[in-house]
Write an enzyme that holds these catalytic residues in place. Structure first.
Site, mmCIF file in Angstrom:
data_model
loop_
_atom_site.group_PDB
_atom_site.id
_atom_site.type_symbol
_atom_site.label_atom_id
_atom_site.label_comp_id
_atom_site.label_asym_id
_atom_site.label_seq_id
_atom_site.Cartn_x
_atom_site.Cartn_y
_atom_site.Cartn_z
ATOM 1 N N ASP A 236 -37.233 -3.593 -25.017
ATOM 2 C CA ASP A 236 -37.965 -4.067 -26.187
ATOM 3 C C ASP A 236 -37.025 -4.959 -26.989
ATOM 4 O O ASP A 236 -36.046 -4.480 -27.578
ATOM 5 C CB ASP A 236 -38.433 -2.883 -27.023
ATOM 6 N N ASN B 131 -38.464 -16.893 -23.308
ATOM 7 C CA ASN B 131 -39.899 -17.097 -23.090
ATOM 8 C C ASN B 131 -40.763 -16.090 -23.845
ATOM 9 O O ASN B 131 -41.886 -16.409 -24.220
ATOM 10 C CB ASN B 131 -40.201 -17.009 -21.594
ATOM 11 N N TYR C 230 -48.280 -18.480 -36.464
ATOM 12 C CA TYR C 230 -47.851 -18.617 -35.069
ATOM 13 C C TYR C 230 -47.283 -20.012 -34.844
ATOM 14 O O TYR C 230 -46.190 -20.179 -34.279
ATOM 15 C CB TYR C 230 -49.023 -18.362 -34.120
ATOM 16 N N ALA D 281 -46.097 -22.028 -37.039
ATOM 17 C CA ALA D 281 -44.854 -22.176 -37.796
ATOM 18 C C ALA D 281 -43.685 -21.516 -37.075
ATOM 19 O O ALA D 281 -42.555 -22.027 -37.094
ATOM 20 C CB ALA D 281 -45.021 -21.576 -39.188
ATOM 21 N N LYS E 5 -43.308 -21.270 -33.874
ATOM 22 C CA LYS E 5 -42.923 -22.135 -32.763
ATOM 23 C C LYS E 5 -42.248 -23.411 -33.275
ATOM 24 O O LYS E 5 -41.338 -23.953 -32.621
ATOM 25 C CB LYS E 5 -44.139 -22.467 -31.902
#
Length: 254
Positions: free
Chosen positions: A64, A91, A155, A157, A159
């Site tokens: 995790d 990723n 989301y 932002a 990236k």
């Protein structure tokens, strides 16, 4: 649609996060097929075992990334097994629909912890080994790292932050011979929409709408993204750093 390796990465050691499905699984396969040893990291052990099936160069590593000790533990596992580390592929990430009217502090924190903080801490843990090998980092962004995504601004932002980390790390680490680049996939077949909590009917609608906007007329396949991750990590790409490569079927032209 299978990715054909264009590189000989025999003996390279690669950490791929989010390796249990989608782009991460395809990326682990691409590196292994090119001769690299791959530590496939993810939360779901069964999915990682499926990723590694019939590919002995892939070692599943359930973990995790949000746990404090995980970044160092992941890097140590790769180095202890193979002696060094050449490539880190960040990723793993999360997609979340969160319109402004429904935005919460917890929702923002959860997105940025996985999409920004986790890759940052993993890169920090990998840094001494990447310096020794003049290695490379490949971050996986999104077309929405540089395009608006109504209803999922945070989301997008997160990236955008990852893309800026890519450019800044590239400048910061250039003197060490470490290259840092990113791939920004367009809409790609994966479990991301379902994992974001959308019902099946909404997923189908989103896919139809996205396909209608893509000039090449279809969504991407994970193997198509993995092929470019492999090329960015190729040690012969000696003069390429700080780039965010959009692999999006022409969506960025619209």
């Amino acid at each position: 649609m299978a990715a054909t390796p264009h590189s000989d990465l025999t003996g390279q050691v690669v950490v791929v996060t989010g390796a249990g499905s989608g782009i991460g699984r395809a990326t682990a396969h691409a590196f292994a097929d090119a001769g690299a040893y791959v530590l496939g990291v993810g939360r779901r052990k069964d999915a990682l075992v499926e990723t590694a099936a019939d590919r002995p160069r892939i070692t599943p590593h359930p973990a995790d990334l949000l746990t404090a000790d995980t970044p160092q533990e992941v890097v140590d596992a790769a180095v202890e097994r193979w002696g060094h580390l050449d490539v880190l592929v960040n990723n793993a990430g999360a997609t979340r629909m969160m319109p402004l009217a429904e935005t919460t502090a917890a929702g923002i924190t959860a997105l940025f912890e996985l999409n920004v903080t986790a890759p940052s801490l993993l890169a920090r843990a990998a840094l001494p080994h990447l310096r020794r090998r003049r290695g490379t980092i490949v971050n996986v962004s999104s077309t929405y790292g540089h395009r608006p995504l109504p209803g999922a601004a945070h989301y997008a932002a997160s990236k955008a932050a990852l893309e800026q980390l890519t450019r800044t790390w590239a400048r910061e680490l250039a003197a060490d011979g470490i290259r840092v680049n990113a791939v920004a996939p367009g809409p790609t077949e994966s479990e991301a929409l379902a994992a974001a909590g959308l019902p099946a009917s909404a997923v189908d609608q989103v896919k139809r709408e996205e396909t209608g906007r893509i000039p090449l007329g279809r969504r991407g396949e994970p193997q198509e993204i993995a092929a470019w991750i492999l090329r960015l990590a190729d040690p012969t790409a000696t003069w390429l750093t700080g780039q965010v490569l959009a692999v999006d079927g022409g969506l960025g032209l619209v």
